[in-house]
Scaffold this active site. Structure first.
Site, mmCIF file in Angstrom:
data_model
loop_
_atom_site.group_PDB
_atom_site.id
_atom_site.type_symbol
_atom_site.label_atom_id
_atom_site.label_comp_id
_atom_site.label_asym_id
_atom_site.label_seq_id
_atom_site.Cartn_x
_atom_site.Cartn_y
_atom_site.Cartn_z
ATOM 1 C CD GLU A 136 10.054 26.331 -24.700
ATOM 2 O OE1 GLU A 136 8.819 26.187 -24.771
ATOM 3 O OE2 GLU A 136 10.766 26.740 -23.831
ATOM 4 C CD GLU A 157 11.513 22.926 -20.909
ATOM 5 O OE1 GLU A 157 12.023 24.212 -21.418
ATOM 6 O OE2 GLU A 157 11.894 21.815 -21.354
#
Length: 387
Positions: A136, A157
């Site tokens: 990210e 995740e």
């Protein structure tokens, strides 16, 4: 950033702390220096860099310098073998309230958003393992280079019962398209956390240039210099449109997910909803708020906390056994309650490894019979092989 809650909860930061280290690199092609920021924790490759409270405080300080001084460009890279392993999961498991979870997600959005807003070209030089929050951070840079030595590039995740909470669900679809985003964020994670290597990540459009390790940082600096000299912030990218309408693509993705988890896991479905929003009319800010809502709901859940605990147990604690205050006791006999499939497999394993008397008990005589037959067959096979 607000950190009083951590102190009130008595959180003690353990292990090497990640820092963002800034250096100035002069390049003859441009008048101003290139900022080279290295993500480092001062430890060897066995201790990956992770993003927790200390790392974000360090990034905040470095960003103040990047925003106040004159630079030609920025290159962000990692220590040897690691770009970043993402969020500090130990810290995440402690901050397990909706308010703290939301705050953690918002902090990442704000800091990474400041990287995205820098007025000069920014390059993420992905030199090693890049997971979760590391991906990210890299996505908030204008362009990315990736090394052929990279073996782990992923957003795990959903595998841990949460969703990417620092922009991944919004930036990945915008960069590589919906189909690749679904595979990368949801399906790879739910298939025992599959990962991409550097070449595949480049082929899919996550990185703009694939570079060899020996000159990786130098060539990444040259890329940033090239962009600065040309007055550009991004490289030319191919179209990443999917082969079918978004609604149909997502319908098929949800059907595949139903076949795999039968609705038992909330995170992957939530991730699909976030990807759908990114591909519709959401602004980036809308998407960030939706990610924060999702993290606030999912992270404190029992499912996510159990997943984080299990992951930590397998990946960290099992590899570094705690000191024992008592002397180990010898085992002379083994007893197993239940004669199901797992109990049968354990019994065969104990007999093979420990070679001790073993008793299995069960209320079902037929189950006991099947277990005895399965164990005898396995041991007979080993005997036939001379084992």
């Amino acid at each position: 950033m607000k950190h009083g809650a951590a102190e009130r909860r008595g959180v003690i930061m353990k292990g090497p702390l990640t820092e963002f280290k800034l250096a100035r690199v002069a390049r003859p092609e441009v008048e101003l220096p290139i900022a080279l920021v290295t993500i480092d924790n001062g430890a060897d490759h066995t201790k990956p860099t992770v993003f927790g409270r200390p790392a974000f405080e360090s990034l905040d300080r470095v960003l103040a310098e990047l925003e106040s001084d004159d630079w030609a460009g920025l290159v962000v890279t990692g220590k040897p073998y690691f770009f970043s392993a993402g969020a500090d999961l130990e810290e995440f498991s402690v901050y397990a309230t909706p308010e703290l979870a939301r705050e953690g997600s918002r902090t990442g959005h704000e800091l990474f958003g400041r990287i995205h807003a820098l007025p000069y070209p920014t390059v993420a030089a992905i030199n090693g393992a890049c997971l979760g929050g590391g991906v990210e951070l890299a996505l908030h840079c204008d362009v990315r280079t990736i090394s052929t030595a990279v073996r782990h590039f992923a957003c795990p995740e959903c595998f841990l019962g949460i969703v990417p909470g620092w922009g991944g669900t919004q930036l990945v679809p915008r960069l590589v398209g919906g189909e690749t985003a679904v595979a990368f964020i949801v399906e790879n994670a739910m298939r025992q956390n599959r990962m991409l290597d550097g070449r595949r990540a480049h082929e899919l459009g996550f990185a703009d240039r694939l570079l060899e390790p020996p000159e990786f940082v130098d060539e990444s600096l040259a890329f940033a210099t090239e962009l600065a000299r040309n007055g550009a912030k991004t490289a030319t990218k191919p179209e990443t449109g999917g082969s079918e309408p978004v609604a149909e693509m997502l319908r098929k993705a949800k059907a595949r997910l139903d076949d795999a988890v039968h609705g038992a896991a909330a995170a992957p479905y939530r991730a699909l909803d976030l990807i759908e929003g990114a591909l519709s009319d959401w602004s980036l800010d809308d998407g960030y708020r939706a990610e924060e809502d999702a993290i606030a709901e999912l992270l404190p859940s029992r499912q996510a906390q159990a997943s984080l605990y299990a992951f930590d147990l397998v990946e960290r604690r099992a590899k570094k056994l705690p000191a024992l205050a008592a002397e180990p006791r010898s085992v002379g006999r083994i007893g197993i309650v239940g004669a199901g499939l797992m109990a049968t497999q354990l019994a065969a394993l104990f007999l093979r490894r420990l070679e001790l008397p073993l008793v299995i008990t069960d209320v079902d005589e037929q189950a006991l019979g099947r277990a005895r037959e399965a164990i005898d067959a396995e041991l007979d096979g080993l005997l036939a092989k001379g084992s």
